[in-house]
Design an enzyme around this catalytic site. Sequence first.
Site, PDB file in Angstrom:
ATOM      1  N   TYR A 166     125.371  -2.897  28.658  1.00  0.00           N
ATOM      2  CA  TYR A 166     125.050  -4.106  27.900  1.00  0.00           C
ATOM      3  C   TYR A 166     123.754  -4.733  28.409  1.00  0.00           C
ATOM      4  CZ  TYR A 166     125.640  -8.656  25.677  1.00  0.00           C
ATOM      5  OH  TYR A 166     125.445  -9.796  24.925  1.00  0.00           O
ATOM      6  N   SER A 210     120.171 -11.705  25.139  1.00  0.00           N
ATOM      7  CA  SER A 210     121.222 -12.238  26.007  1.00  0.00           C
ATOM      8  C   SER A 210     120.607 -12.680  27.323  1.00  0.00           C
ATOM      9  CB  SER A 210     122.282 -11.155  26.282  1.00  0.00           C
ATOM     10  OG  SER A 210     123.178 -11.562  27.296  1.00  0.00           O
TER      11      SER A 210
END
Length: 269
Positions: free
Chosen positions: A174, A161
């Site tokens: 995350y 990501s």
Amino acid sequence: MSLSSRLQDKVAIVTGSSSGMGRAIAIRYAQEGAKVICADLTPTARSQEEAEITTHDLITRDGGQASFVQTDVGDAVQMENLIQSAARQHGRLDILVNNAGISLESRTPALLHLTDESIWETTMRINAKSVFLGCKYALTQMLAQEPHSSGDRGWIVNISSIMSMVGGPELPSYCASKGAVSSLTRQIALDYGPHNIHINAICPGYTQTAMFKETVTNSVPLEDLKRRHPLKGPGLPEDIARLAVVFGSDDANWLTGVCLPVDGGYTVR
């Protein structure tokens, strides 16, 4: 069904294949000629738009080759079985896409000191441990099998990501989990390059999946996300799938250890 033949007859596993980016990658791989093993907790998608037909059924309906293996990606026994099932069914494993992931904080964003330990542990299990397990058992298989005529033994594509590169809005678990994915990608690319195994990561920007809908509902307004992606706004799962084909094909002949932002310019700043 074929778009071209860049992945012709390659055996590919895609985790988290039932929806979103995983579904798009699995479909695109099949269109490029791969034999796809779809892996997820359930073959049924979370989103209404994707729930009418499972990914592997959609692929086979359109003339491709696909099967489904139910898998908890955070469980070592199940991940080893997934890799072995591909080898039993097709004789080898050419490509592993570690795509499965979650963002519990997109539902309940929180600063670190307000983050529950269970959110941290679950996020790390699904986003980081699963990549470790997938790579561990895929590498074992790739080292044992005969290489292609090119000398290549395999291709691993990890879905990281942009949050492994920059901070996000109240996403500590995350961001940490995706940072682990990118760092692991670089390390094992170095370790297994001499064995002609390509290991790269795609770092998507905000991509329009079920997780994206939770984000714009609970965390970041849609108009804000549009401004943060100067090229065309938030992306589509197909934008990630196109690059996943490149990373799993001979186009990546001299490419390993790359963590590539595919983000409409989000990280340019």
